[in-house]
Design an enzyme around this catalytic site. Sequence first.
Site, mmCIF file in Angstrom:
data_model
loop_
_atom_site.group_PDB
_atom_site.id
_atom_site.type_symbol
_atom_site.label_atom_id
_atom_site.label_comp_id
_atom_site.label_asym_id
_atom_site.label_seq_id
_atom_site.Cartn_x
_atom_site.Cartn_y
_atom_site.Cartn_z
ATOM 1 C CG HIS A 116 -103.789 -5.365 44.134
ATOM 2 N ND1 HIS A 116 -104.399 -4.999 45.306
ATOM 3 C CD2 HIS A 116 -102.781 -6.192 44.481
ATOM 4 C CE1 HIS A 116 -103.803 -5.586 46.330
ATOM 5 N NE2 HIS A 116 -102.811 -6.321 45.857
ATOM 6 C CG ASP A 117 -107.188 -2.472 44.682
ATOM 7 O OD1 ASP A 117 -108.276 -2.224 44.153
ATOM 8 O OD2 ASP A 117 -106.816 -3.624 44.981
ATOM 9 N N GLY A 134 -99.723 -3.213 46.752
ATOM 10 C CA GLY A 134 -101.135 -2.889 46.585
ATOM 11 C C GLY A 134 -101.594 -1.730 47.449
#
Length: 263
Positions: A116-117, A134
């Site tokens: 994520h991200d 992440g």
Amino acid sequence: MILNDIHPDAKIGKDVTICNFTTIYEDVEIGDGTWIGPNVTIFPGARIGKNNKIFPGAVIAAVPQDLKFDGEYTTVEIGDNNVIRECCTISRGTSASGTTIIGSNNLLMAYVHVAHDCIVGNNCVFANNATLAGHVTVGDWTVLGGKTAVHQFVHIGSHVITSGGSLVGKDIPPYVKAARMPISYAGVNTIGLHRRGFNQASINNILDIYRILFQSGHCVSQATELIKEQYGNTAEAKIILSFLGNATTGILKGYNRTGRSEE
């Protein structure tokens, strides 16, 4: 007989091939000319550009593996002309940034994971089993060796190459080869730079800058001032100094003749 499940609200471009046993959820956009192999799963929030190739078993835009994620609306944005090989997993963003971004012309080999991200640039190669935790940022033209594992919040500059099996817990500046255990500066990626059209004068500047940073015995702040004084007007120094100024996890260490990372 077609044996796949495509939600009627998914937006599919022209000349897209979707093979059997693939599932595409609502709120998905797929650009023209993309090929999607069998047994691929594309969850809500995926924004996939043109002429991508997505191989069997890949999972795109699954909810992030982050205990703080609370069901917020987020996306994955993937550019054009990427090759995403078997069983790659690319997670949606969280509320921290709202999205995970992968640029164009990248090759993600089998079992690569992008969490994520993350932000991945263009023209990168991630070899088999490379893993980004992440909030990792990776610049253009970077090559991650097989089974490279990158810690959360790490930044990796453009034109970097890591050896297979690397554990990356510190930021890696642009143009660098990173290897050994623990991962350390192993020189400038001169072969890669030559292949991408850098002239010898630019490469020499980079070599000199990194001699100051990694081999002169100065701390980072002292080395930074020397680089500004001696090379501050060069394009290469400006890119490197900008990276150093925005480092989030500290810079990887140099390497000395004893085979141990310098402190």
